[in-house]
Scaffold this motif. Sequence first.
Motif, mmCIF file in Angstrom:
data_model
loop_
_atom_site.group_PDB
_atom_site.id
_atom_site.type_symbol
_atom_site.label_atom_id
_atom_site.label_comp_id
_atom_site.label_asym_id
_atom_site.label_seq_id
_atom_site.Cartn_x
_atom_site.Cartn_y
_atom_site.Cartn_z
ATOM 1 N N ARG A 10 -3.873 12.154 3.203
ATOM 2 C CA ARG A 10 -4.225 12.240 1.777
ATOM 3 C C ARG A 10 -2.990 11.981 0.900
ATOM 4 N NH1 ARG A 10 -9.334 13.612 1.304
ATOM 5 N NH2 ARG A 10 -10.329 15.023 2.805
ATOM 6 N N GLU A 11 -1.821 12.457 1.345
ATOM 7 C CA GLU A 11 -0.601 12.179 0.599
ATOM 8 C C GLU A 11 -0.299 10.677 0.604
ATOM 9 O OE1 GLU A 11 4.150 13.380 0.441
ATOM 10 O OE2 GLU A 11 2.796 14.510 1.756
ATOM 11 N N ALA A 12 -0.587 10.028 1.742
ATOM 12 C CA ALA A 12 -0.402 8.576 1.810
ATOM 13 C C ALA A 12 -1.283 7.879 0.784
ATOM 14 C CB ALA A 12 -0.723 8.072 3.213
ATOM 15 N N THR A 13 -2.553 8.300 0.692
ATOM 16 C CA THR A 13 -3.475 7.712 -0.280
ATOM 17 C C THR A 13 -2.978 7.903 -1.703
ATOM 18 O OG1 THR A 13 -5.334 8.124 1.197
ATOM 19 C CG2 THR A 13 -5.865 7.696 -1.094
ATOM 20 N N GLU A 14 -2.486 9.102 -1.990
ATOM 21 C CA GLU A 14 -1.981 9.395 -3.330
ATOM 22 C C GLU A 14 -0.807 8.473 -3.688
ATOM 23 O OE1 GLU A 14 -0.967 13.489 -3.420
ATOM 24 O OE2 GLU A 14 -3.032 14.193 -3.106
ATOM 25 N N CYS A 15 0.114 8.316 -2.753
ATOM 26 C CA CYS A 15 1.282 7.460 -3.012
ATOM 27 C C CYS A 15 0.870 6.001 -3.170
ATOM 28 C CB CYS A 15 2.292 7.609 -1.875
ATOM 29 S SG CYS A 15 3.124 9.207 -1.822
ATOM 30 N N PHE A 16 -0.011 5.525 -2.300
ATOM 31 C CA PHE A 16 -0.483 4.148 -2.410
ATOM 32 C C PHE A 16 -1.192 3.938 -3.752
ATOM 33 C CE2 PHE A 16 -0.804 3.780 2.483
ATOM 34 C CZ PHE A 16 0.450 3.183 2.552
ATOM 35 N N SER A 17 -1.958 4.906 -4.170
ATOM 36 C CA SER A 17 -2.715 4.784 -5.427
ATOM 37 C C SER A 17 -1.775 4.725 -6.628
ATOM 38 C CB SER A 17 -3.695 5.952 -5.574
ATOM 39 O OG SER A 17 -4.653 5.922 -4.534
ATOM 40 N N LYS A 18 -0.705 5.526 -6.577
ATOM 41 C CA LYS A 18 0.285 5.483 -7.663
ATOM 42 C C LYS A 18 0.942 4.100 -7.749
ATOM 43 C CE LYS A 18 1.470 10.418 -7.514
ATOM 44 N NZ LYS A 18 2.515 11.415 -7.137
ATOM 45 N N ALA A 19 1.252 3.560 -6.587
ATOM 46 C CA ALA A 19 1.847 2.225 -6.568
ATOM 47 C C ALA A 19 0.849 1.182 -7.065
ATOM 48 C CB ALA A 19 2.315 1.890 -5.152
ATOM 49 N N LEU A 20 -0.398 1.295 -6.638
ATOM 50 C CA LEU A 20 -1.437 0.342 -7.038
ATOM 51 C C LEU A 20 -1.620 0.317 -8.549
ATOM 52 C CD1 LEU A 20 -3.699 -1.638 -6.330
ATOM 53 C CD2 LEU A 20 -5.226 0.341 -6.009
ATOM 54 N N GLU A 21 -1.506 1.476 -9.170
ATOM 55 C CA GLU A 21 -1.659 1.547 -10.628
ATOM 56 C C GLU A 21 -0.616 0.682 -11.331
ATOM 57 O OE1 GLU A 21 -1.522 4.889 -14.220
ATOM 58 O OE2 GLU A 21 -1.416 5.523 -12.118
ATOM 59 N N ILE A 22 0.617 0.750 -10.857
ATOM 60 C CA ILE A 22 1.687 -0.045 -11.465
ATOM 61 C C ILE A 22 1.504 -1.516 -11.128
ATOM 62 C CG2 ILE A 22 4.167 -0.467 -11.547
ATOM 63 C CD1 ILE A 22 3.277 2.120 -12.919
ATOM 64 N N TYR A 23 1.217 -1.821 -9.867
ATOM 65 C CA TYR A 23 1.032 -3.224 -9.472
ATOM 66 C C TYR A 23 -0.079 -3.881 -10.284
ATOM 67 C CZ TYR A 23 3.898 -2.184 -5.318
ATOM 68 O OH TYR A 23 4.905 -1.818 -4.454
ATOM 69 N N THR A 24 -1.126 -3.136 -10.544
ATOM 70 C CA THR A 24 -2.244 -3.662 -11.340
ATOM 71 C C THR A 24 -1.808 -3.883 -12.789
ATOM 72 O OG1 THR A 24 -3.819 -2.496 -9.919
ATOM 73 C CG2 THR A 24 -4.619 -3.265 -12.061
ATOM 74 N N MET A 25 -1.032 -2.936 -13.290
ATOM 75 C CA MET A 25 -0.578 -2.998 -14.683
ATOM 76 C C MET A 25 0.299 -4.226 -14.934
ATOM 77 S SD MET A 25 1.707 -0.133 -16.715
ATOM 78 C CE MET A 25 0.688 1.162 -15.999
ATOM 79 N N ASN A 70 -4.357 -1.134 2.627
ATOM 80 C CA ASN A 70 -3.765 0.073 3.196
ATOM 81 C C ASN A 70 -4.557 1.323 2.802
ATOM 82 O OD1 ASN A 70 -1.714 -1.277 4.521
ATOM 83 N ND2 ASN A 70 -0.243 -1.039 2.842
ATOM 84 N N ILE A 71 -4.951 1.371 1.537
ATOM 85 C CA ILE A 71 -5.753 2.515 1.088
ATOM 86 C C ILE A 71 -7.070 2.579 1.862
ATOM 87 C CG2 ILE A 71 -7.071 3.457 -0.855
ATOM 88 C CD1 ILE A 71 -4.812 2.415 -2.694
ATOM 89 N N ALA A 72 -7.706 1.441 2.066
ATOM 90 C CA ALA A 72 -8.965 1.400 2.816
ATOM 91 C C ALA A 72 -8.769 1.880 4.262
ATOM 92 C CB ALA A 72 -9.540 -0.014 2.804
ATOM 93 N N GLU A 120 -8.349 5.669 4.218
ATOM 94 C CA GLU A 120 -9.624 6.360 3.943
ATOM 95 C C GLU A 120 -10.552 6.310 5.149
ATOM 96 O OE1 GLU A 120 -10.897 4.416 0.373
ATOM 97 O OE2 GLU A 120 -9.823 5.836 -0.931
ATOM 98 N N ARG A 121 -10.538 5.201 5.890
ATOM 99 C CA ARG A 121 -11.348 5.145 7.119
ATOM 100 C C ARG A 121 -10.850 6.158 8.144
ATOM 101 N NH1 ARG A 121 -11.216 -0.552 6.243
ATOM 102 N NH2 ARG A 121 -9.495 -0.778 7.732
ATOM 103 N N LEU A 122 -9.525 6.297 8.227
ATOM 104 C CA LEU A 122 -8.951 7.259 9.192
ATOM 105 C C LEU A 122 -9.288 8.679 8.779
ATOM 106 C CD1 LEU A 122 -7.331 7.244 11.760
ATOM 107 C CD2 LEU A 122 -5.232 7.243 10.414
ATOM 108 N N ILE A 123 -9.224 8.976 7.460
ATOM 109 C CA ILE A 123 -9.584 10.307 6.984
ATOM 110 C C ILE A 123 -11.028 10.601 7.311
ATOM 111 C CG2 ILE A 123 -9.942 11.716 4.920
ATOM 112 C CD1 ILE A 123 -7.490 10.346 3.691
ATOM 113 N N ALA A 124 -11.888 9.625 7.082
ATOM 114 C CA ALA A 124 -13.321 9.805 7.370
ATOM 115 C C ALA A 124 -13.568 10.070 8.840
ATOM 116 C CB ALA A 124 -14.093 8.572 6.922
#
Length: 460
Positions: free
Chosen positions: A419-434, A447-449, A452-456
Motif C-alpha cells: 500500500r505504501e508503494a501504491t501511495e508513492c507511485f500515485s504521488k509521482a503520477l500526479e506530478i507526471y500528469t501535471m 506499476n500501480i496496476a 493493486e493486483r498483488l494486494i488483491a
Amino acid sequence: MGLWDSLLRLWSTPATIAKNQARNPDGQRAANADAPKTSAFAILVAPFYNDTTLSLTQSVAEAIGGRSGLIVQMASSPIGPVDDSEEVPVSLAAAVNKGRSLLESSDCQVLVWGEVIDGRALRLRFLPRQMEGEFASGELLAGDSLDLPVPPGTTADLALGGALAALQLSTDHDRKHRLDRLRTAINAVDLVLQDGGIAWPVGGKVRAAILYATMMSEMAYRTGHRPTLLRASEILRTCLAPGSIESLSPANRAAASLHYGDVLSELSHGDTDETTLTNAVQSLRQAARFYQHKQLPEESAQVSVQLGRALQRLSKRSNNTSHMKEGAQAFIMATQVWTSVTRPDRWADLQTGIGSLLGQVAEFSGNAEIAERAVMFFTAATRIWSRDKDPRRWANVMNNIGAVRFAQGKRSGDVRQLREATECFSKALEIYTMVGMTRNIHVIQKNIARVERLIASQSS
C-alpha cells in the motif's frame, strides 16, 4: 588532419580575434572588448616559478588573453613548485589549496600556473575553481599538466586549450560558449602536435596528446559525435600504454586514467556487452587510488562520482551485488565533500544514487535493513528536491521509494508495504500528469496496476 578538417568544417564558425588584453604585472584588469559580458571567462595566471624575468608568464598570458571571450588577470606571486614524483600528492595538494583560495578571492574560474624546469622546459598546470561532477565531462583537473619547450614558440597555443579545457561550468549557456571557443582552439592544438620541428621536453608530446584527447572528448560529449569520442579513447589508451606512460608523473597518470574512464563509460552506452564498461571502472579505480579525500577533496569527489556512476550502470548489466555496494560507497565518499550546504543539488543527486544502488542490493538479497537504508537516502534527497521547489525530481524520488516498497512487499507479502508503494507511485503520477511526462505516466500506471493486483491476491 582528415578527421579534423571535416569536423571543423561542420562545427566551426569564424573566430573573432581581438588584440591582447592580458592584465599587466601592475594588476590592472583589462577585458577583451569584443567579448559579450555573458560569455566572458575569467582566467587567473600566476607568475611561473623560476621565471625570473616573467617573460614566459607574459607570453602565456598573451596567448590566452588574445582570444575573444576570455579575460586574463595576473596574480602577484607564484604558487610554488610541486614534487611530481610524489605518489601521495602532498605538495600538489598544498599548491591546489593555495590556488583555489586565489581563485575565490579573484573571482576567476581557472588558474594557470607552473614552473620553469632547468631553464629548458615550462611545466604548465591548470586548476578549475571547483569540480562540477557532470555525467560526462572533458575538463582538466589538478594532475593534468603540459611540458612546453623554452622558449615555447607556437606551443604557447596549448595554454589556451588548457585554460578552456579546465573550465568547469555549471550552466548549459556557459558550456555552449566554451564549446564555441574549443572548436577553434582544438585546431591550433592539432597543428602544434603535427609540427615535426618542435623540440619537446621528455614526455611533453604525451602530455599534449592527453590535453588534445580531453578537448576532443568534451567536443564529442556536447555534440554526440561518437567517432570523435572513439578517437579520443585511442589517444588516451596509447598515452597510458607502455612506451608512453613511463614519461608521466603519478598525477598525470591519475588524471589521464580519469579522462580515459569517462570516455569509456560514455562509449559503453552503445555496447551490448560489459567489456568497455568494465574497463572504464578499472581505469576510474586507478584514478581513485591517487585522488584521495585527505589531499585533494574536490578531485576525489569527482572521481568517486564517476566511479559510482560507472559501477551503477555495470551492476544493472551484471547483477553483481559487489558492484552495487562499491558504487554506493563511492557516492557516500563524494557526499563528504559535496554536502547539502555547499552543493545541494549534487548532494541530492548523490543521495538518490546511493538509494538506487542499495535498493538493488535489497532486491537481490531480500535484506530488509538495506531496503530501509535505501528509503532513508531517497527521503534525504527530498530535503533539497521538495514537491514545491522541484516537483519533477521529487516525483522521481517518490517513484524510487515506491519501487523499493514494491520489491519488499512482493517478496514478503506484506500488504502494508504494498500500500505504501501504491501511495508513492500515485504521488509521482500526479506530478507526471501535471507536467505531461507521457512515458513516465504509462510506466507508473502499469506499476500501480501490478501492485493493486498483488494486494488483491494477498487479500483473497
